[in-house]
Design an enzyme around this catalytic site. Sequence first.
Site, mmCIF file in Angstrom:
data_model
loop_
_atom_site.group_PDB
_atom_site.id
_atom_site.type_symbol
_atom_site.label_atom_id
_atom_site.label_comp_id
_atom_site.label_asym_id
_atom_site.label_seq_id
_atom_site.Cartn_x
_atom_site.Cartn_y
_atom_site.Cartn_z
ATOM 1 N N MET A 34 0.836 -1.196 -0.078
ATOM 2 C CA MET A 34 0.071 -0.001 0.049
ATOM 3 C C MET A 34 1.081 1.261 -0.038
ATOM 4 O O MET A 34 0.397 2.315 0.387
ATOM 5 C CB MET A 34 -1.008 0.083 1.363
ATOM 6 C CG MET A 34 -1.792 -1.019 1.018
ATOM 7 S SD MET A 34 -3.514 -0.975 2.116
ATOM 8 C CE MET A 34 -2.762 -0.685 3.834
ATOM 9 N N GLY A 35 2.224 1.085 -0.305
ATOM 10 C CA GLY A 35 3.018 2.307 -0.471
ATOM 11 C C GLY A 35 3.602 2.501 0.794
ATOM 12 O O GLY A 35 3.489 1.950 1.772
ATOM 13 N N LEU A 37 6.679 2.841 1.620
ATOM 14 C CA LEU A 37 7.498 2.028 1.380
ATOM 15 C C LEU A 37 8.803 2.138 2.579
ATOM 16 O O LEU A 37 9.374 3.217 2.651
ATOM 17 C CB LEU A 37 8.048 1.635 0.147
ATOM 18 C CG LEU A 37 7.217 1.349 -1.102
ATOM 19 C CD1 LEU A 37 7.867 1.190 -2.118
ATOM 20 C CD2 LEU A 37 6.420 0.136 -0.367
ATOM 21 N N GLY A 40 11.520 -2.741 5.289
ATOM 22 C CA GLY A 40 10.765 -4.077 5.366
ATOM 23 C C GLY A 40 10.194 -4.327 3.993
ATOM 24 O O GLY A 40 10.291 -5.566 3.601
ATOM 25 N N HIS A 41 9.736 -3.482 3.278
ATOM 26 C CA HIS A 41 9.216 -3.649 1.823
ATOM 27 C C HIS A 41 10.376 -3.898 0.965
ATOM 28 O O HIS A 41 10.286 -4.762 0.079
ATOM 29 C CB HIS A 41 8.489 -2.258 1.408
ATOM 30 C CG HIS A 41 7.070 -2.059 2.131
ATOM 31 N ND1 HIS A 41 7.148 -0.909 2.965
ATOM 32 C CD2 HIS A 41 6.038 -2.797 2.088
ATOM 33 C CE1 HIS A 41 5.848 -0.808 3.198
ATOM 34 N NE2 HIS A 41 4.995 -2.083 2.898
ATOM 35 N N GLN A 65 -10.148 -2.515 2.573
ATOM 36 C CA GLN A 65 -9.813 -3.052 3.518
ATOM 37 C C GLN A 65 -9.931 -2.331 4.929
ATOM 38 O O GLN A 65 -9.107 -2.893 6.013
ATOM 39 C CB GLN A 65 -8.479 -3.868 3.475
ATOM 40 C CG GLN A 65 -7.574 -2.964 3.390
ATOM 41 C CD GLN A 65 -6.046 -3.712 2.872
ATOM 42 O OE1 GLN A 65 -5.803 -4.214 1.812
ATOM 43 N NE2 GLN A 65 -5.143 -3.736 3.880
ATOM 44 N N ASP A 154 2.627 -9.363 9.017
ATOM 45 C CA ASP A 154 1.116 -9.771 9.081
ATOM 46 C C ASP A 154 0.900 -11.227 8.858
ATOM 47 O O ASP A 154 0.402 -11.640 7.676
ATOM 48 C CB ASP A 154 0.591 -8.992 7.713
ATOM 49 C CG ASP A 154 0.744 -7.305 7.831
ATOM 50 O OD1 ASP A 154 -0.219 -6.724 8.491
ATOM 51 O OD2 ASP A 154 1.739 -6.900 7.499
ATOM 52 N N SER A 190 4.655 0.932 8.304
ATOM 53 C CA SER A 190 4.243 2.351 7.573
ATOM 54 C C SER A 190 3.441 3.149 8.588
ATOM 55 O O SER A 190 3.499 4.450 8.893
ATOM 56 C CB SER A 190 3.280 2.295 6.360
ATOM 57 O OG SER A 190 4.021 1.309 5.758
#
Length: 282
Positions: A34-35, A37, A40-41, A65, A154, A190
């Site tokens: 979801m940007g 970033l 971790g991304h 969501q 997650d 984030s």
Amino acid sequence: MTQQPMIVIELQSLRAWVANEHSKGATVALVPTMGALHEGHLDLVRLAKSKADRVVVSIFVNPRQFAPHEDFDRYPRQLSADVERLGQGAADLIWSPSTAEMYPAGFATRIEVGGAALGLETDFRPHFFGGVATVCCKLFSQVMPDIAIFGEKDYQQLTVLKQMVRDLNLPLEIVGAPTRREADGLALSSRNAYLSAEERAIAPILHRALEASAAGIRSGTDTDAATKAASAAVMLAGFAKVDYIAARDAVTLGPPQLGHPLRILAAAWLGKTRLIDNIGVA
Ligand code: PAF
């Protein structure tokens, strides 16, 4: 000068690019995001690059969501900074659809998930996994990747998506990537950007409490007692509320089974920010 990835906003162009890569025999990995970033991304992107010839990163803040009272409107959006970061992280293409492209007028389908989706997050965010599964199903059919990478941070999401891919025979593999942490143990997220300086100092207690809980279970403490002790520790440290800290079967997320690996999953509020984290108990 690092090479910038190509940004695509129309499905037709995305499909043409992926078809061309597949026709050359290249494998394609998708990293859905979801940007906003962070490192971790970028770990997910690096893992994707090590497993496939081409890497697509999707950036889409998925309205389906978030419940109406949640942080959809204030969720951080920073596309140009994200593009810059991905230039350094070896992504080949950024899929950044508009909401109208993803959910055109008349869109009326939603994936319903059970099994691993039951309990934990769903007790507090009942709309969440249906929204995640629907957007991921769409992303998978838009990009048609050979693999898709999701963070273990997650953990329930990762487990639900593995189950969806298995249940619906979707032709891709879901790969989990270890959680990236700050030096003090706080899992990168984030949403950490919402924390005040004071809250940021308290936040790593969540990880420490999970570590202590896992160590307790390994040395014979009952799972309920060990997770209750973790809840008490985070409340004592200044967290406002614990939604759950619970030990589950690491594969099904059902109740703990004797001789099966466990996972302890947690969600807790620090001020107005909800943090989630988890840890394996081998
Ligand atoms: O984990 C996330 O960032 C989101 O839930 C995902 C998987 C990109 C779906 O919107």
